[in-house]
Write an enzyme that holds these catalytic residues in place. Structure first.
Site, mmCIF file in Angstrom:
data_model
loop_
_atom_site.group_PDB
_atom_site.id
_atom_site.type_symbol
_atom_site.label_atom_id
_atom_site.label_comp_id
_atom_site.label_asym_id
_atom_site.label_seq_id
_atom_site.Cartn_x
_atom_site.Cartn_y
_atom_site.Cartn_z
ATOM 1 N N PHE A 43 37.632 32.180 35.957
ATOM 2 C CA PHE A 43 37.704 32.017 37.418
ATOM 3 C C PHE A 43 37.032 33.153 38.192
ATOM 4 O O PHE A 43 36.564 34.106 37.599
ATOM 5 C CB PHE A 43 39.139 31.736 37.877
ATOM 6 N N GLU A 44 36.961 32.969 39.484
ATOM 7 C CA GLU A 44 36.264 33.888 40.402
ATOM 8 C C GLU A 44 34.798 34.059 39.999
ATOM 9 O O GLU A 44 34.237 35.139 40.096
ATOM 10 C CB GLU A 44 36.960 35.249 40.451
#
Lengths: 264, 600
Positions: B414-415
């Site tokens: 993620f991110e």
């Protein structure tokens, strides 16, 4: 009501302590420091008394300790003390309980609080004498092992912990010195709000001269007690087999436990 | 926090007046320097130090959280319940955690990047779910309002954000728009009759989806009150707005305490005063918010890796086999040494970038992404090593190790996936050397022969082999002389490789993912090595080499491995395996299964 709380900065309970080369103290590099546990309970008690009052109360934290003790002061202010007095002058340092009590007594005479709260004993030196000596120097009643405090009408009701889980309830005229036992209340957590508010609070530094104290009465020059040697406990383990018939061996074991180990 | 980022998009549009780079200017970040074959000395050394007052505040805040967390956070229970209990959420709000980075004038505590990173580390050490919960609120969810909100929006919203009464979330990802955020389909159409934006669409994998009160939602639209054209913008949508709803929390491998949900928008009306930032600036807002998120996520991973060191050592000291604690065995020591040194390298990389960010020196957008990649992979390796050190116990759900394994896996995804961050950061860092190589080629064409080559090298402004010594950090403390030399030689090789690669690929470098991946890994290792060298050398300068002996030791261990890894990538930068992988993948794409069964 004005309450003075005496706090001491001590090594973190989990710190690995190394003796210095002179064998009379510890190597302070790499040690993390914290407020002495029972002093935190004393501070919590003071904050609760103030919060239960009419809003005019003041809690003043005072510590005798070198520059590094500034961190303990910051923590006390962040917890909620209104201001602090830091006795950082080198002449104040390395004193025995009596010379520390003399310094605190001078601060009390200057500040004139109605109540002084201390922890029962420090987690490092552990003498447990300072609060009682302070009471003696001031001519105030001093209570050890305080487990309950209730202030009303110029007096304080104190619950004192006795042997075998017994407790004593007494009423004492103010001013007084109370040595607070760990566990008296749940100690509050420090919040970011408290930490930021602490930055705006005042910390006064006082010198021996300002307190009217001569060097010979305080710090290491004023100490009657002298530490001769410090040593880590020697780890010893030895295994011995007691031979013979079970009955004889058991008797021999009991005898040894009584005579040598002195545990029976 | 589940945000998958767009390839090739400029990583960070200049937020303030950041210096732009010209061939005679010094590089504006350590990584930009590496790609030019230069050591950006003045940015790297001395290692940044947190302002003493902020440092004291952060020390106290971290201690306060630790003390509270010891008594109140049960990571195992949170994992089992798949929920962060309300008392824990309220407790964090009371401590002030939810307002760390909110400016002081809006009721927050104005934490800088270094302070924030330190706290995120501590959160992660106690429970990754808490860290992600807070990160979604502050790193990305509330960040657009802090960065781009109007004074009115900030005055109205931020005080509640700071107290945690208003919990934020960041809504960018969609079913069809993960890494490729540009293909987003959520629409925000201007309704001139009602004077509102009307949002329709779906978002998925939104962290805090079930808890949050305020969502920063990104959507495309074709206009606004001033007759604006098609654009991509950010909007604030409050829970309870008609037409807004969230789905149930997804069941996940790890970080189970966090609520990750789908969001649905059906004719959700948003007044123009709830648009965040100018119309059409949505990309810029999203990217800038994500950048801070990446740096602090890297920090969180570093904190996790340090916790793994603690857990692995704890076990290795206690566990006895063959009548010895297993910490005495070489294969265990090798793991512990690697874990500690890698954590040190990642930590140095994070706090160099955070220090530069706080001092507003240069632009650490690429470093932020690289720190996320390095941090997440360091933690993953550390968890894996810890599970190996703990043996069978590590595999049992009764113990915390497997939870750390599950919790830490998301960090690579993620991110911005680690692939996307390798790609976007590296392409960004290749822009300036690319420009210089293009100019050099032009110069070569203009002048022939040796003169032409000399002119080309001058234009490229990169050190020729003879000047390789210039890449050795001259500030390195004497005890690190060998590592400094090793680093200098590797950096010189990196600079040359970048130049040669650009000359070979020219514009086709944009699609050369095998090559970019290798350049990215070499650059990540070199960046972290430079940070470690600086950190140990700065400490040695201040405390003497004896006072910095641990840091020197860890730096030696880290730099040696980092340089070897970088060198390995550079040796095979246009590897012969690439064509084979292309062919194998091509085969798989057609046949859809293992291509050569031994038994059919």
């Amino acid at each position: 009501m004005k309450i003075l709380v005496a706090i001491k900065q001590v090594p973190d309970k989990n710190a690995r302590l190394v003796l210095d080369s002179a064998g009379q103290g510890i190597v302070e590099t790499d040690v993390t420091w914290e407020i002495n546990e029972s002093d935190r309970y004393a501070l919590e008690s003071a904050l609760r008394i103030k919060e239960a009052g009419d809003g005019s109360g003041e809690v003043v934290a005072v510590t005798v300790g070198p520059e590094r003790a500034r961190k303990a002061i910051s923590s006390a202010l962040a917890m909620g003390a209104d201001r602090a007095i830091h006795l950082a002058d080198p002449d104040f340092q390395n004193g025995d309980p009596l010379s520390v009590a003399r310094v605190l007594a001078a601060v009390v005479r200057k500040e004139e609080p109605q109540l002084v709260l201390c922890g029962t004993r420090s987690d490092d030196a552990g003498y447990g004498e300072t609060p009682i000596l302070l009471g003696g120097l001031l001519g105030w009643p001093a209570v050890f092992l305080t487990m309950g405090i209730e202030v009303a009408d110029g007096r304080v009701k104190v619950v004192r912990e006795l042997e075998a889980a017994r407790q004593e309830l007494s009423s004492i005229a103010l001013p007084a010195v109370l040595a607070v036992q760990s566990g008296i209340h749940e100690v509050r957590y420090t919040s970011l709000k408290g930490i930021m508010a602490a930055k705006k609070k005042t910390v006064d530094q006082l010198t021996p001269t300002e307190l009217g104290l001569s060097r010979e009465k305080i710090g290491r020059f004023g100490s009657r007690l002298q530490v001769l040697d410090l040593a880590p406990p020697v780890k010893k383990s030895k295994c011995e087999f007691i031979e013979g018939k079970p009955g004889d061996a058991a008797a021999a074991l009991v005898d040894r436990l009584r005579r040598d180990a002195k545990v029976l | 926090m589940a945000v998958f980022w767009a390839a090739g998009a400029a990583l960070r549009p200049a937020p303030e007046d950041l210096p732009t780079m010209s061939s005679d200017a010094s590089p504006n970040s350590p990584v930009h320097g590496l790609f030019l074959g230069q050591l950006a000395d003045e940015l790297i050394y001395p290692f940044p130090e947190q302002d003493p007052e902020q440092r004291e505040t952060t020390d106290q805040a971290v201690d306060a959280f630790r003390e509270w967390a010891r008594d109140n956070v049960d990571a195992r229970a949170i994992d089992a319940a798949q929920e962060i209990p309300k008392e824990v959420r309220d407790g964090m709000a009371e401590l002030g955690i939810m307002g760390m980075t909110v400016p002081e004038q809006h009721g927050g505590y104005g934490f800088g990047m270094t302070a924030y990173c330190r706290m995120v580390e501590e959160l992660t050490r106690h429970d990754a779910s808490l860290s992600v919960y807070v990160g979604a609120h502050l790193s990305i969810g509330g960040r657009p309002i802090i960065l781009y909100g109007t004074p009115e929006q900030q005055a109205k919203i931020l005080p509640q954000v700071a107290t945690g009464e208003t919990l934020c979330a960041f809504a960018l990802t969609e079913p069809g728009a993960g890494s490729d955020a540009g293909s987003m389909r959520t629409r925000a159409e201007w309704d001139p009759a009602k004077g509102v934006y009307r949002i329709n669409g779906n978002k998925i994998w939104i962290t805090n989806g079930g808890y949050a009160d305020l969502f920063t939602v990104f959507a495309r639209g074709s206009g606004g009150p001033a007759g604006e054209g098609e654009g991509f913008s950010a909007f604030m949508v409050r829970r309870g707005t008609p037409g807004f709803s969230n789905g149930p929390s997804e069941h996940k491998l790890g970080i189970r305490g966090t609520s990750t949900t789908e969001l649905a928008f059906v004719d959700v009306e948003v007044p123009p005063e709830d648009r965040v930032g100018p119309w059409g600036e949505g990309f810029k807002i999203a990217l800038q918010s994500l950048e801070t998120g990446r740096l602090s996520l890297g920090a969180g991973c570093t904190g996790g890796a340090k916790e793994m060191v603690r857990l692995a050592v704890e076990h290795a000291r206690e566990r006895r086999q063959f009548r010895h604690p297993i910490i005495e065995f070489g294969m265990i020591r090798e793991k512990l040494g690697r874990m500690a040194a890698s954590a040190f390298g990642a930590e140095s990389a994070v706090y160099l970038a955070a220090g530069l960010y706080d001092a507003k020196r240069g632009d650490v957008g690429v470093e932020a992404g690289y720190c996320k990649v390095l941090g997440s992979e360091t933690l993953w390796q550390a968890v894996n090593d810890t599970i190996q050190v703990t043996g069978g116990i590590g595999y049992m759900t009764e113990y915390p190790y497997e939870r750390h394994l599950r919790d830490s896996r998301i960090n690579l995804i993620f991110e911005g996936t680690n692939e996307i961050l390798r790609l976007s950061g590296t392409l960004e860092a290749l822009k300036e050397p690319g420009r210089r190589v293009t100019d050099a080629i032009k110069a070569e064409k203009a002048e022939l022969g040796a003169q032409g080559l000399a002119a080309a090298l001058a234009v490229e402004g990169m050190p020729a082999r003879a000047a390789a010594g210039a890449t050795v950090p001259r500030w390195a403390t004497p005890a690190l002389a060998a590592e400094a030399a090793q680093f200098g030689a590797t950096l010189a090789l990196f600079g040359e490789t970048v130049r040669a690669t650009l000359r070979k690929h020219r514009r086709a470098i944009l699609g050369a993912q095998y090559t970019i991946r290798r350049l990215a890994d070499a650059a990540i290792q070199l960046y972290a090595a430079s940070a470690a060298l600086s950190r140990a050398s700065t400490l040695a300068r201040d405390k003497g080499e004896e006072g910095a002996r641990r840091e020197i030791l860890l730096t030696r261990r880290f730099v040696d491995e980092a340089c070897r890894r970088a060198r390995h990538e550079l040796d095979v930068v246009d590897g012969s395996r690439d064509a084979m992988d292309d062919e194998i993948a091509g085969l798989l794409a057609i046949e859809g299964r293992y291509p050569s069964p031994l038994f059919t």
